[in-house]
Scaffold this active site. Sequence first.
Site, PDB file in Angstrom:
ATOM      1  N   GLU A   1       0.881  -1.249  -0.081  1.00 51.71           N
ATOM      2  CA  GLU A   1       0.112   0.062  -0.032  1.00 51.71           C
ATOM      3  C   GLU A   1       0.885   1.248   0.095  1.00 51.71           C
ATOM      4  O   GLU A   1       0.476   2.500   0.476  1.00 51.71           O
ATOM      5  CB  GLU A   1      -0.964  -0.039   1.087  1.00 51.71           C
ATOM      6  CG  GLU A   1      -0.468  -0.176   2.492  1.00 51.71           C
ATOM      7  CD  GLU A   1      -1.493  -0.304   3.843  1.00 51.71           C
ATOM      8  OE1 GLU A   1      -2.106   0.544   3.783  1.00 51.71           O
ATOM      9  OE2 GLU A   1      -1.375  -1.302   4.214  1.00 51.71           O
TER      10      GLU A   1
ATOM     11  N   CYS B   1      -3.389  -3.420   4.400  1.00 51.63           N
ATOM     12  CA  CYS B   1      -2.612  -4.644   5.179  1.00 51.63           C
ATOM     13  C   CYS B   1      -3.272  -6.217   4.776  1.00 51.63           C
ATOM     14  O   CYS B   1      -2.574  -7.045   5.229  1.00 51.63           O
ATOM     15  CB  CYS B   1      -2.683  -4.421   6.672  1.00 51.63           C
ATOM     16  SG  CYS B   1      -2.301  -2.697   6.863  1.00 51.63           S
TER      17      CYS B   1
ATOM     18  N   HIS C   1      -3.060  -9.935  12.429  1.00 51.59           N
ATOM     19  CA  HIS C   1      -2.374  -8.744  11.658  1.00 51.59           C
ATOM     20  C   HIS C   1      -1.570  -7.753  12.795  1.00 51.59           C
ATOM     21  O   HIS C   1      -2.419  -7.494  13.749  1.00 51.59           O
ATOM     22  CB  HIS C   1      -3.327  -7.845  10.920  1.00 51.59           C
ATOM     23  CG  HIS C   1      -2.839  -6.480  10.553  1.00 51.59           C
ATOM     24  ND1 HIS C   1      -1.613  -6.201  10.089  1.00 51.59           N
ATOM     25  CD2 HIS C   1      -3.303  -5.054  10.725  1.00 51.59           C
ATOM     26  CE1 HIS C   1      -1.405  -4.723   9.817  1.00 51.59           C
ATOM     27  NE2 HIS C   1      -2.668  -4.265  10.344  1.00 51.59           N
TER      28      HIS C   1
HETATM   29  N1  CAA Z   1       0.994   3.586  30.579  1.00 52.14           N
HETATM   30  C1  CAA Z   1       0.680   2.402  30.038  1.00 52.14           C
HETATM   31  N2  CAA Z   1      -0.704   2.594  29.075  1.00 52.14           N
HETATM   32  C2  CAA Z   1      -0.843   3.766  28.914  1.00 52.14           C
HETATM   33  C3  CAA Z   1      -0.123   4.746  29.196  1.00 52.14           C
HETATM   34  C4  CAA Z   1       0.753   4.769  30.132  1.00 52.14           C
HETATM   35  N3  CAA Z   1       1.472   5.837  30.745  1.00 52.14           N
HETATM   36  N4  CAA Z   1      -0.753   5.774  28.713  1.00 52.14           N
HETATM   37  C5  CAA Z   1      -1.762   5.471  27.851  1.00 52.14           C
HETATM   38  N5  CAA Z   1      -1.723   4.138  27.828  1.00 52.14           N
HETATM   39  C6  CAA Z   1      -2.655   3.331  26.870  1.00 52.14           C
HETATM   40  C7  CAA Z   1      -3.865   3.845  26.897  1.00 52.14           C
HETATM   41  O1  CAA Z   1      -4.767   3.171  27.969  1.00 52.14           O
HETATM   42  C8  CAA Z   1      -4.181   2.819  25.526  1.00 52.14           C
HETATM   43  O2  CAA Z   1      -4.392   1.472  25.967  1.00 52.14           O
HETATM   44  P1  CAA Z   1      -5.844   0.821  25.342  1.00 52.14           P
HETATM   45  O3  CAA Z   1      -5.823   0.996  23.789  1.00 52.14           O
HETATM   46  O4  CAA Z   1      -5.932  -0.345  25.729  1.00 52.14           O
HETATM   47  O5  CAA Z   1      -6.979   1.491  25.811  1.00 52.14           O
HETATM   48  C9  CAA Z   1      -3.060   2.944  24.660  1.00 52.14           C
HETATM   49  O6  CAA Z   1      -1.996   3.231  25.686  1.00 52.14           O
HETATM   50  C10 CAA Z   1      -2.986   4.036  23.630  1.00 52.14           C
HETATM   51  O7  CAA Z   1      -3.380   5.119  24.119  1.00 52.14           O
HETATM   52  P2  CAA Z   1      -4.412   6.225  23.353  1.00 52.14           P
HETATM   53  O8  CAA Z   1      -5.933   5.440  23.253  1.00 52.14           O
HETATM   54  O9  CAA Z   1      -4.451   7.430  24.326  1.00 52.14           O
HETATM   55  O10 CAA Z   1      -3.552   6.460  22.112  1.00 52.14           O
HETATM   56  P3  CAA Z   1      -3.757   7.385  20.848  1.00 52.14           P
HETATM   57  O11 CAA Z   1      -5.098   8.085  21.094  1.00 52.14           O
HETATM   58  O12 CAA Z   1      -2.517   8.162  21.174  1.00 52.14           O
HETATM   59  O13 CAA Z   1      -3.798   6.588  19.507  1.00 52.14           O
HETATM   60  C11 CAA Z   1      -3.823   4.425  18.339  1.00 52.14           C
HETATM   61  C12 CAA Z   1      -3.432   5.163  19.492  1.00 52.14           C
HETATM   62  C13 CAA Z   1      -5.298   4.916  18.128  1.00 52.14           C
HETATM   63  C14 CAA Z   1      -3.466   3.270  17.956  1.00 52.14           C
HETATM   64  C15 CAA Z   1      -3.233   5.392  17.176  1.00 52.14           C
HETATM   65  O14 CAA Z   1      -1.642   5.142  17.438  1.00 52.14           O
HETATM   66  C16 CAA Z   1      -3.467   5.285  15.823  1.00 52.14           C
HETATM   67  O15 CAA Z   1      -4.319   5.992  15.097  1.00 52.14           O
HETATM   68  N6  CAA Z   1      -2.640   4.641  15.046  1.00 52.14           N
HETATM   69  C17 CAA Z   1      -2.801   4.063  13.593  1.00 52.14           C
HETATM   70  C18 CAA Z   1      -4.219   3.333  13.310  1.00 52.14           C
HETATM   71  C19 CAA Z   1      -3.859   1.959  13.377  1.00 52.14           C
HETATM   72  O16 CAA Z   1      -2.996   1.435  13.534  1.00 52.14           O
HETATM   73  N7  CAA Z   1      -5.089   1.310  13.637  1.00 52.14           N
HETATM   74  C20 CAA Z   1      -5.130  -0.410  13.839  1.00 52.14           C
HETATM   75  C21 CAA Z   1      -6.282  -0.985  13.107  1.00 52.14           C
HETATM   76  S1  CAA Z   1      -6.270  -0.550  11.636  1.00 52.14           S
HETATM   77  C22 CAA Z   1      -5.071  -1.551  10.722  1.00 52.14           C
HETATM   78  O17 CAA Z   1      -4.630  -2.324  11.628  1.00 52.14           O
HETATM   79  C23 CAA Z   1      -4.439  -1.194   9.456  1.00 52.14           C
HETATM   80  C24 CAA Z   1      -3.082  -0.609   9.648  1.00 52.14           C
HETATM   81  O18 CAA Z   1      -1.923  -1.356   9.745  1.00 52.14           O
HETATM   82  C25 CAA Z   1      -2.983   0.693   9.748  1.00 52.14           C
END
Ligand code: CAA
Length: 394
Positions: A87, A119, A241
């Site tokens: 991709e 993916c 994945h």
């Molecule tokens: N200690 C331990 N854990 C902590 C923490 C700390 N100090 N602070 C935060 N966390 C945890 C949160 O509780 C959360 O855990 P959960 O998901 O279990 O609830 C985790 O860390 C992430 O924290 P946030 O939710 O606050 O993170 P974020 O809003 O900054 O974004 C994300 C996380 C949504 C994955 C972001 O990185 C993102 O958008 N990534 C790209 C999208 C993606 O990969 N999606 C996956 C499905 S789609 C796919 O798989 C296709 C592909 O390859 C893209």
Amino acid sequence: MTAVSSDAPVVGIDRIDCYTPNHYLDLVDLAHARGEDPNKYLIGIGQSKMAVAALDQDIVAMAANAAEPMLNAEDKANIGLLIVATESGIDQSKASALFVENLLGLDEHLRAIEIKEACYGATAGVQLACDYVRSHPGRKALVIASDIARYGLRTAGEVTQGAGSVAMLISRDPSILVIEPESLYLSRSTGDFWRPNYSTEAFARGKFSEQVYVGMFDELWDEAQGKGMARPEDLQALLFHIPFSKMGRKGLRSLESRIDGPDYERLTQRFESSIVYGKQVGNIYTGSIYLALLSLLENDDTLREGDRIGLFSYGSGSVGELYFGRLQPGYRDRLDPRRHQSALDARQQLTMEQYESMFEGQLATDGSTQTLTQTDPAAPHYLAGIKEHERQYR
Ligand code: CAA
């Protein structure tokens, strides 16, 4: 569900190898620079490092570097289908597989194509390759997943970037994993992640994408239960994945209340082996599940020949597939864990400044000539530059 007669030839993965660039960013450094608690990345996201690709390791060079070590002259002569799944395409018309064919010195009597569906693309490639090998006795298929995951500096997705390729040779009577002909799949248009042609970075509705991923897994798992295809006690491992390890863990956790404790424990233990490489490399998009497969096979010494493995492939947009394979006698002889871990250990750590500067580097888009130097001396193939809008490989 695919219907294939029971006397169909046995096909699957005969060889598997990977390549990842020789530069990485430590995610603790990224956390400090972005004002986040490092444990958010290390535990919350479940990643420790991410590979960063220099301009000379584009998806073509990485694909050729992944496949080169595992192919002998006989394989090269017998490959009748070459699929590059990506991709991170480099051209709207010409398939990256044609450049790869050239770099690998394959016999030209083959079909060379590129597949895209986020993916999921590599799984589409693997399944097409299995069908091809079933219907073309004596021929093999080479499937290479190759991607550079880019969300952009200071975005929520930044910590889930990475780069790398996984190559698989698909043949009859394979040495590593026989792929069962029956599988389950779903395609449903979803706005969870996409990259318009004008953008070098992906857009994601992060939380929504996690819900769609887990939802599709749940649907396919339930369907598999209804059809008696995935009895938990018969599964020795379940691969996901892995855009980041927490994502796969969320998929697995959705089974916690639905399967027996010992089965869940066994699958969890094997899951840990499947994320060893990915945690150090980051998201390689369509190759991520196959890096998880390689990681499982090379880091788990409790698996046995004959063990059955499930694979849940997910591509945003969205397509999901749940399929199964069985480990073959002597599969360990086809693996090379020491070489892979040494390559990861030998990578050069980047400072934040170096990472940001590499991230912002782009190839010329105005037709001017640009010459690149080889950044990974251990990699046989690299992009030497661009001339009159055409990439020049060595
Ligand atoms: N200690 C331990 N854990 C902590 C923490 C700390 N100090 N602070 C935060 N966390 C945890 C949160 O509780 C959360 O855990 P959960 O998901 O279990 O609830 C985790 O860390 C992430 O924290 P946030 O939710 O606050 O993170 P974020 O809003 O900054 O974004 C994300 C996380 C949504 C994955 C972001 O990185 C993102 O958008 N990534 C790209 C999208 C993606 O990969 N999606 C996956 C499905 S789609 C796919 O798989 C296709 C592909 O390859 C893209």
